[in-house]
Design a protein around this motif. Structure first.
Motif, PDB file in Angstrom:
ATOM      1  N   ASN A  42      -9.883  39.835  51.013  1.00 21.20           N
ATOM      2  CA  ASN A  42      -8.465  39.578  50.836  1.00 21.20           C
ATOM      3  C   ASN A  42      -7.651  39.451  52.118  1.00 21.20           C
ATOM      4  N   THR A  43      -8.323  39.415  53.282  1.00 26.54           N
ATOM      5  CA  THR A  43      -7.571  39.122  54.492  1.00 26.54           C
ATOM      6  C   THR A  43      -7.899  37.696  54.912  1.00 26.54           C
ATOM      7  N   PHE A  44      -6.947  37.089  55.591  1.00 25.94           N
ATOM      8  CA  PHE A  44      -7.127  35.730  56.054  1.00 25.94           C
ATOM      9  C   PHE A  44      -6.801  35.748  57.545  1.00 25.94           C
ATOM     10  N   ILE A  45      -7.862  35.609  58.346  1.00 26.21           N
ATOM     11  CA  ILE A  45      -7.676  35.796  59.791  1.00 26.21           C
ATOM     12  C   ILE A  45      -7.539  34.429  60.457  1.00 26.21           C
ATOM     13  N   VAL A  46      -6.366  34.190  61.001  1.00 27.27           N
ATOM     14  CA  VAL A  46      -6.101  32.913  61.660  1.00 27.27           C
ATOM     15  C   VAL A  46      -6.255  33.093  63.166  1.00 27.27           C
ATOM     16  N   GLY A  47      -7.148  32.294  63.750  1.00 25.82           N
ATOM     17  CA  GLY A  47      -7.306  32.335  65.206  1.00 25.82           C
ATOM     18  C   GLY A  47      -6.376  31.314  65.834  1.00 25.82           C
ATOM     19  N   PHE A  48      -5.654  31.737  66.871  1.00 15.63           N
ATOM     20  CA  PHE A  48      -4.749  30.788  67.546  1.00 15.63           C
ATOM     21  C   PHE A  48      -4.601  31.166  69.007  1.00 15.63           C
ATOM     22  N   ALA A  72       0.653  29.388  57.617  1.00 16.49           N
ATOM     23  CA  ALA A  72      -0.421  30.290  57.219  1.00 16.49           C
ATOM     24  C   ALA A  72       0.139  31.444  56.394  1.00 16.49           C
ATOM     25  N   GLN A  73       1.311  31.938  56.810  1.00 19.62           N
ATOM     26  CA  GLN A  73       1.937  33.045  56.090  1.00 19.62           C
ATOM     27  C   GLN A  73       2.277  32.626  54.653  1.00 19.62           C
ATOM     28  N   TRP A  81      -3.119  36.820  49.843  1.00 22.19           N
ATOM     29  CA  TRP A  81      -3.946  37.309  50.947  1.00 22.19           C
ATOM     30  C   TRP A  81      -3.079  38.030  51.958  1.00 22.19           C
ATOM     31  N   THR A  82      -3.744  38.862  52.766  1.00 21.62           N
ATOM     32  CA  THR A  82      -3.035  39.463  53.889  1.00 21.62           C
ATOM     33  C   THR A  82      -3.345  38.643  55.137  1.00 21.62           C
ATOM     34  N   LEU A  83      -2.289  38.151  55.783  1.00 18.16           N
ATOM     35  CA  LEU A  83      -2.505  37.321  56.976  1.00 18.16           C
ATOM     36  C   LEU A  83      -2.745  38.202  58.208  1.00 18.16           C
ATOM     37  N   ILE A 102     -12.915  35.245  63.082  1.00 16.99           N
ATOM     38  CA  ILE A 102     -11.716  34.595  62.534  1.00 16.99           C
ATOM     39  C   ILE A 102     -12.168  33.686  61.387  1.00 16.99           C
ATOM     40  N   ASP A 103     -11.226  33.398  60.474  1.00 16.98           N
ATOM     41  CA  ASP A 103     -11.578  32.563  59.322  1.00 16.98           C
ATOM     42  C   ASP A 103     -11.325  31.089  59.581  1.00 16.98           C
ATOM     43  N   CYS A 104     -10.344  30.802  60.437  1.00 16.96           N
ATOM     44  CA  CYS A 104     -10.079  29.402  60.747  1.00 16.96           C
ATOM     45  C   CYS A 104      -9.349  29.320  62.072  1.00 16.96           C
ATOM     46  N   ILE A 105      -9.351  28.111  62.629  1.00 15.43           N
ATOM     47  CA  ILE A 105      -8.536  27.851  63.805  1.00 15.43           C
ATOM     48  C   ILE A 105      -7.359  27.029  63.318  1.00 15.43           C
ATOM     49  N   TRP A 106      -6.178  27.589  63.462  1.00 12.11           N
ATOM     50  CA  TRP A 106      -4.991  26.929  62.904  1.00 12.11           C
ATOM     51  C   TRP A 106      -3.947  26.970  63.999  1.00 12.11           C
ATOM     52  N   ASN A 107      -3.916  25.957  64.811  1.00 11.58           N
ATOM     53  CA  ASN A 107      -3.152  26.097  66.042  1.00 11.58           C
ATOM     54  C   ASN A 107      -3.007  24.755  66.738  1.00 11.58           C
TER      55      ASN A 107
END
Lengths: 513, 254
Positions: A42-48, A72-73, A81-83, A102-107
């Motif tokens: 349930n967490t969503f880890i965004v790498g930036f 993402a938020q 999900w928890t960001l 991290i789950d994705c690269i969003w940046n």
């Protein structure tokens, strides 16, 4: 300790402990990556990259904010999900993603040229590579960049536009006309270089350029001509279509109810967004159609050759630092031990500051200080000089204290005997004390020299392309961490040689107590 | 003319007076022994005479040449550096802890100062140095490093090193205190032969018997002053002062 006992019991115990720790760590990693790809925690880890406004950066309150993070938020809110906003070292993004940290690269992540390396969302921003120059620059169009120093971010789309596999012939030609294409780790130092005159132009994403120009006032302007155009997407670990589809679904919802455009407006990006427009899904569709394809292009030989080029620069830093910092350290040591209170305190303050602040910061101060303190405009060739000056003054501070300990360790009877025999002060020091000091200080000096070998990698702070900087660049360009391991092996071999040589010298000094 | 002349020397460390009003002269060819309990100031006196400590009050001269420019019993003002450096040629000092240079061979310990300080010819100095090593019985050790020698051998090298500078006089600061008794004899033998060659010597020592044997004159110091002074027969055999008597009794001489 009894050596035999050490070998018999403690060594095996240590090995077992290390092996346990290693296997434990690895098992954790694999568990973690499994759970993340299923996203069942349930967490969503965004790498930036935290230095990439307006897409993701640290604001004045110390919060991570940006267009991409807001998107993402919103996705997380809708999905329950928890960001987790995870700033990453841009050069290490593939390792982060592949290891599941991290789950994705969003940046503001450019899809062009990376189509096969990730599982992509639809393109949501259309961006172009543009050129920023100082307002008073005489550069009017792209061809004026000939003979100039041009800056791009390491592993950025601008770099790919010039040197990537898909770079156009015009851009390759343009790049060849530059006096130098320099890679920096963040845009802040890029603009500092531009402002201080050590570089002539920065090539960067259109959205980033607009943001920077807005914040930096009228010191800079944009060239009308563009280097290339490109699209941004969200990058997921290759094959993780499940998570991609979930995110994409929510994004499409947000587009449909107007939330997406509203967030884009908040960040002044209305002109750039392209989600839902024609062509935005091209990469995603191509990927869904295609089977998997292997595209590892970098050969081992290529890695070695690139790193060896960097190794020459590493060696230059290493030897020049030693050649200058050892005598400077002796001088600082002499001042530190001087009876004159002014000299004494100058040396104390010098040592205190140079040992008390990070070497990387000192490098930045040496390079940018002349401009920001005195308005002296810097030439690009000052970069290497600044690296050497930074390393020399830093290491001299450590050597000074090592030498002082060495000198104070020589019995006072040696000074007295020399005094009674009529030796002058300098004769006493250089003939009698110095050789004994050298012998005493060899082990700590060896320590420092070994640290220096590894510290040379800090030269990346000034975009000086020594071995580790190149290793990171090659690793990032090929989505492959082998260059980093090879660099590690090179460092180890280098230090092995250092240890061997210093051991020989120590042995040679063994003729006296 | 006396070779060494000290007048009204006073020396304090952190307000604690270690030497109070010492006057002393040493004639050419004279062997003077300084006796006294620990803390009596005898080592400090030697260190003042050899410029290892500065004097607070008083005057100092070697062979008629003044090292100080003040009048006696005034605060000490030293002559310029060149004068002091030149005056250091008058004497040699043998330390309790030898203080040989560990990174030099025995021979280099002897010849380095004559060559690089006195600028004398290296071949000539080397020849003399080998003769000196022969004299102290260590010519076979000329290529050894100090840490390959025993304590007694080190001290004999230290004496030879002092002699290689061709000083007019030699100071000895408890030269045998760091050595075992059976090794002491070798050092004393070397010193006795120097005395026989009319070397001027000032010896701070606990070897009462040796002092009695070899000295022309003996000084007994206590509490920073010279308590008694005279021939060995007077000071050692028939001390008149109570403190001298007590000291000699403790040292098991009387």
């Amino acid at each position: 300790m009894n050596r035999k006992k050490f070998n018999k019991f403690i060594l095996p115990a240590l090995l077992v402990a290390i092996a346990t720790a290693v296997s434990f760590t690895f098992s954790n990693v694999s568990q973690a990556s499994n759970s993340k790809s299923d996203n069942d925690d349930n967490t969503f880890i965004v790498g930036f990259d935290a230095e990439f406004p307006p897409y993701g950066y640290k604001d004045d309150n110390g919060e991570y904010v940006g267009f991409d993070l807001d998107l993402a938020q919103e996705v997380c809110n809708r999905r329950g999900w928890t960001l987790v906003k995870q700033p990453i070292d841009w050069d290490s993004k593939d390792m982060e993603l592949n290891s599941g940290s991290i789950d994705c690269i969003w940046n503001g992540f450019t899809m062009n040229g990376r189509e096969d390396d990730y599982t992509w969302s639809s393109a949501y921003v259309d961006n172009s590579q543009v050129v920023v120059v100082p307002t008073n620059s005489d550069i009017k169009e792209l061809k004026d960049l000939a003979g100039k120093v041009v800056i791009v971010q390491a592993d950025s789309s601008a770099l790919a536009a010039f040197t990537g596999d898909d770079a156009t012939d015009e851009n390759k030609e343009l790049c060849a006309s530059f006096s130098e294409l320099q890679q920096v780790s963040d845009y802040n130092s890029a603009f500092m270089s531009l402002e201080s005159g050590s570089a002539d132009a920065v090539v960067l994403d259109y959205g980033v350029a607009n943001y920077q120009l807005k914040n930096r006032g009228d010191k800079f302007r944009l060239l009308e001509e563009k280097v290339s155009s490109e699209q941004y997407g969200i990058g997921f670990k290759k094959g993780n279509t499940k998570l991609r589809d979930e995110v994409q679904e929510t994004l499409n919802e947000m587009l449909a109810d107007g939330t997406f455009d509203k967030i884009a407006e908040d960040w002044d990006l209305s002109d750039s967004v392209c989600l839902g427009q024609e062509g935005a899904d091209a990469v995603m569709q191509a990927e869904n159609d295609a089977a998997s394809s292997g595209s590892s292009s970098s050969s081992f030989g290529y890695i070695i050759i690139e790193l060896l080029k960097g190794l020459l620069n590493t060696l230059a830093i290493f030897f020049l630092t030693l050649i200058f910092s050892l005598p400077l350290g002796l001088l600082v040591c002499a001042m530190r031990m001087a009876k004159n209170p002014i000299l004494h305190w100058i040396a104390r303050v010098y040592i205190s500051i140079l040992r008390g602040t990070p070497l990387m910061l000192q490098l930045l101060v040496v390079f940018f200080g002349p401009y920001y303190l005195f308005g002296v405009s810097l030439s690009n060739s000052f970069r290497f000089t600044a690296v050497i000056i930074g390393f020399v003054i830093n290491y001299a501070a450590y050597f000074a204290e090592i030498f002082r300990a060495g000198i104070e360790g020589v019995p006072s009877g040696q000074w007295e005997a020399a005094d009674v025999l009529g030796y002058s002060k300098s004769q006493t020091f250089f003939k009698i004390i110095f050789p004994q000091m050298v012998k005493r200080t060899l082990p700590p000096v060896t320590n420092e020299v070994i640290t220096l070998v590894k510290d040379t990698s800090l030269a990346f702070a000034l975009a000086y392309t020594e071995m580790f900087t190149i290793a990171k660049q090659v690793a990032a360009a090929n989505s492959n961490i082998i260059p980093l391991f090879v660099a590690g092996i090179f460092y180890y071999i280098f230090n092995f040689v250092v240890e061997f040589v210093m051991g020989k010298i120590e042995k040679k000094m063994n003729y006296f107590e | 003319m006396s070779l060494l002349e000290i007048n009204h020397l006073k020396k304090s460390f952190h307000g604690n007076e270690v030497l109070s009003d010492i006057s002393l002269s040493v004639q050419e060819g004279e062997v003077l022994s300084i006796l006294g309990p620990s803390g009596s100031g005898k080592s400090t006196l030697l260190r003042c005479a050899t410029f290892l400590e500065t004097m607070d009050y008083g005057t100092l001269s070697y062979d008629g040449e003044a090292a100080t420019v003040n009048n006696a019993s005034e605060p000490t003002k030293y002559a310029d550096k060149d004068t002091i450096r030149k005056l250091k040629n008058n004497f040699g000092l043998v330390f309790q802890s030898f203080n040989l240079f560990p990174h030099y061979t025995v021979l280099k310990n002897l010849i380095d100062a004559p060559v690089s300080v006195q600028k004398r010819d290296k071949d000539e100095v080397t020849k003399e140095a080998i003769a000196l090593l022969d004299k102290v019985g260590l010519s076979d050790k000329k290529d050894a490093y100090p840490d390959q020698l025993s304590g007694g051998q080190k001290q004999r090298v230290a004496i030879a090193r002092a002699l290689a500078m061709k000083p007019k006089m030699l100071f000895f600061d408890e030269p045998t205190s760091a050595l075992d008794p059976e090794i002491t004899a070798g050092i004393l033998k070397v010193m006795r032969s120097l005395a026989e060659e009319n070397m001027t010597m000032v010896i701070v020592t606990h070897e009462i018997g040796f002092a009695k044997n070899v000295s022309d004159r003996v000084i007994f110091m206590d509490g920073g002053v010279i308590v008694e002074e005279g021939t060995p027969a007077e000071v050692i055999d028939n001390p008149s002062n109570e403190r001298t008597k007590a000291f000699l009794q403790k040292m098991d001489v009387k």
